[in-house]
Design an enzyme around this catalytic site. Structure first.
Site, PDB file in Angstrom:
ATOM      1  N   GLY A  48      -4.489   7.359   1.300  1.00 11.60           N
ATOM      2  CA  GLY A  48      -5.881   7.638   1.618  1.00 11.60           C
ATOM      3  C   GLY A  48      -6.534   7.955   0.244  1.00 11.60           C
ATOM      4  O   GLY A  48      -6.525   6.906  -0.765  1.00 11.60           O
ATOM      5  N   GLU A  49      -7.248   8.987   0.017  1.00 10.21           N
ATOM      6  CA  GLU A  49      -7.786   9.205  -1.306  1.00 10.21           C
ATOM      7  C   GLU A  49      -7.127  10.341  -2.122  1.00 10.21           C
ATOM      8  O   GLU A  49      -7.340  11.643  -1.460  1.00 10.21           O
ATOM      9  CB  GLU A  49      -9.589   9.519  -0.932  1.00 10.21           C
ATOM     10  CG  GLU A  49     -10.282   9.651  -2.499  1.00 10.21           C
ATOM     11  CD  GLU A  49      -9.942   8.319  -3.121  1.00 10.21           C
ATOM     12  OE1 GLU A  49      -9.965   7.014  -2.675  1.00 10.21           O
ATOM     13  OE2 GLU A  49      -9.747   8.441  -4.397  1.00 10.21           O
ATOM     14  N   CYS A  80       1.359   5.358  -1.461  1.00 14.20           N
ATOM     15  CA  CYS A  80       0.109   5.408  -2.061  1.00 14.20           C
ATOM     16  C   CYS A  80      -0.685   6.213  -2.838  1.00 14.20           C
ATOM     17  O   CYS A  80       0.098   6.944  -3.483  1.00 14.20           O
ATOM     18  CB  CYS A  80      -1.016   4.238  -0.824  1.00 14.20           C
ATOM     19  SG  CYS A  80      -2.220   3.413  -1.949  1.00 14.20           S
ATOM     20  N   ARG A 107      -3.859   5.199 -11.194  1.00 12.90           N
ATOM     21  CA  ARG A 107      -4.687   4.721 -10.011  1.00 12.90           C
ATOM     22  C   ARG A 107      -5.358   3.640 -10.135  1.00 12.90           C
ATOM     23  O   ARG A 107      -5.788   3.063 -10.892  1.00 12.90           O
ATOM     24  CB  ARG A 107      -5.691   5.940  -9.857  1.00 12.90           C
ATOM     25  CG  ARG A 107      -4.809   7.088  -9.521  1.00 12.90           C
ATOM     26  CD  ARG A 107      -6.074   8.460  -9.238  1.00 12.90           C
ATOM     27  NE  ARG A 107      -6.831   8.142  -8.140  1.00 12.90           N
ATOM     28  CZ  ARG A 107      -8.055   8.428  -8.120  1.00 12.90           C
ATOM     29  NH1 ARG A 107      -8.842   9.035  -8.798  1.00 12.90           N
ATOM     30  NH2 ARG A 107      -8.671   8.373  -6.811  1.00 12.90           N
ATOM     31  N   HIS A 172       1.759   0.451   1.744  1.00 15.61           N
ATOM     32  CA  HIS A 172       1.634   1.197   2.970  1.00 15.61           C
ATOM     33  C   HIS A 172       2.665   0.525   4.006  1.00 15.61           C
ATOM     34  O   HIS A 172       2.295  -0.289   4.653  1.00 15.61           O
ATOM     35  CB  HIS A 172       0.225   1.063   3.407  1.00 15.61           C
ATOM     36  CG  HIS A 172      -0.868   1.822   2.914  1.00 15.61           C
ATOM     37  ND1 HIS A 172      -1.316   2.960   3.332  1.00 15.61           N
ATOM     38  CD2 HIS A 172      -1.731   1.277   1.571  1.00 15.61           C
ATOM     39  CE1 HIS A 172      -2.024   3.313   2.378  1.00 15.61           C
ATOM     40  NE2 HIS A 172      -2.368   2.456   1.619  1.00 15.61           N
ATOM     41  N   GLU A 174       3.505   1.973   6.579  1.00 15.10           N
ATOM     42  CA  GLU A 174       3.229   2.383   7.707  1.00 15.10           C
ATOM     43  C   GLU A 174       2.137   1.527   8.650  1.00 15.10           C
ATOM     44  O   GLU A 174       2.036   1.430   9.688  1.00 15.10           O
ATOM     45  CB  GLU A 174       2.588   3.779   7.942  1.00 15.10           C
ATOM     46  CG  GLU A 174       1.237   3.831   7.314  1.00 15.10           C
ATOM     47  CD  GLU A 174       1.107   3.870   5.876  1.00 15.10           C
ATOM     48  OE1 GLU A 174       2.062   3.447   5.066  1.00 15.10           O
ATOM     49  OE2 GLU A 174       0.056   4.185   5.240  1.00 15.10           O
TER      50      GLU A 174
HETATM   51  N1  GLN Z   1      -6.659   4.632  -4.851  1.00 15.23           N
HETATM   52  C1  GLN Z   1      -6.368   5.598  -3.954  1.00 15.23           C
HETATM   53  C2  GLN Z   1      -6.061   7.054  -4.803  1.00 15.23           C
HETATM   54  O1  GLN Z   1      -5.713   6.651  -5.996  1.00 15.23           O
HETATM   55  C3  GLN Z   1      -5.075   5.264  -3.054  1.00 15.23           C
HETATM   56  C4  GLN Z   1      -5.290   4.208  -2.111  1.00 15.23           C
HETATM   57  C5  GLN Z   1      -4.476   4.530  -0.930  1.00 15.23           C
HETATM   58  O2  GLN Z   1      -3.725   5.378  -0.586  1.00 15.23           O
HETATM   59  N2  GLN Z   1      -4.488   3.386  -0.179  1.00 15.23           N
HETATM   60  O3  GLN Z   1      -6.046   7.859  -4.412  1.00 15.23           O
END
Ligand code: GLN
Length: 192
Positions: A48-49, A80, A107, A172, A174
């Site tokens: 995610g973020e 991720c 990142r 990922h 999943e």
């Molecule tokens: N770029 C995102 C981060 O640093 C990670 C991206 C992802 O989880 N697909 O949080």
């Protein structure tokens, strides 16, 4: 009695993890508040973020308890953004993190121009057949401390690591039909 896996469900691709675990016969439960951590046997931190997830974890009082549970041996799978949150160093960022793994992550390490891509990876721990890894604005690990084991790399970029019962990957698993990363995590959970 079967095991119960918590899936951190603040933001990102948490449902896909639950679906994958369900297919493997493991029951999961969504974690949004500290009380949801009670009685879980393992935790998944999804993609995610990482800045958003970390901020929400801090706000909801989840960072400390998860860090503590991880230190006491709770198995954790971070994918991720989840990998970013598990690192103790995040290049150029002071964002909130769990920081259980001694390593430095970069990142969006594959450059913004390559937003997402797939790559066949050789991951010994998962067996001979290559694993088709989906990378989405993925981080990579620049270096690991001596306590962290490297499980996979893409070129010279580390993309999967393990320390004790904590597993993290930059891609990922999943989002594919290949359940081997989750199966491997279940094995880790079940190993006494
Ligand atoms: N770029 C995102 C981060 O640093 C990670 C991206 C992802 O989880 N697909 O949080």
């Amino acid at each position: 009695m079967g095991i119960k896996i918590g899936v951190l469900a603040l933001q990102g691709a948490f449902r896909e993890h639950s679906i994958m675990l369900d297919k493997l016969g493991a029951s999961s439960t969504e974690v949004r508040k500290p009380e949801h951590l009670e009685g879980i046997d393992a935790l998944v931190i999804p993609g995610g973020e990482s800045t958003t997830i970390g901020k929400l974890m801090a706000e909801y009082g989840l960072l400390e308890p998860i860090r503590e549970m991880g230190q006491k041996g709770l198995p954790i799978l971070g994918t991720c953004a989840g990998m970013v949150l598990l690192a103790d160093k995040i290049k150029g960022s002071d964002q909130p993190r769990i920081g259980l793994l001694e390593m430095e992550v970069v990142r969006n390490g594959f450059g913004r121009q390559v937003d997402s891509f797939e790559e066949e990876l050789k991951i010994k721990a998962l067996g001979e057949a290559p694993f088709r890894a989906v990378f989405i604005r993925a981080p990579y690990v620049e270096r690991v401390g001596s306590s962290v084991e490297v499980l996979a790399a893409y070129g010279d970029r580390i993309v999967m690591v393990k320390k004790g019962k904590i597993l993290a990957c930059a891609f990922h698993p999943e989002l594919t039909d290949d359940p081997r990363v989750h199966k491997y995590f279940l094995e880790i959970i079940e190993t006494p």
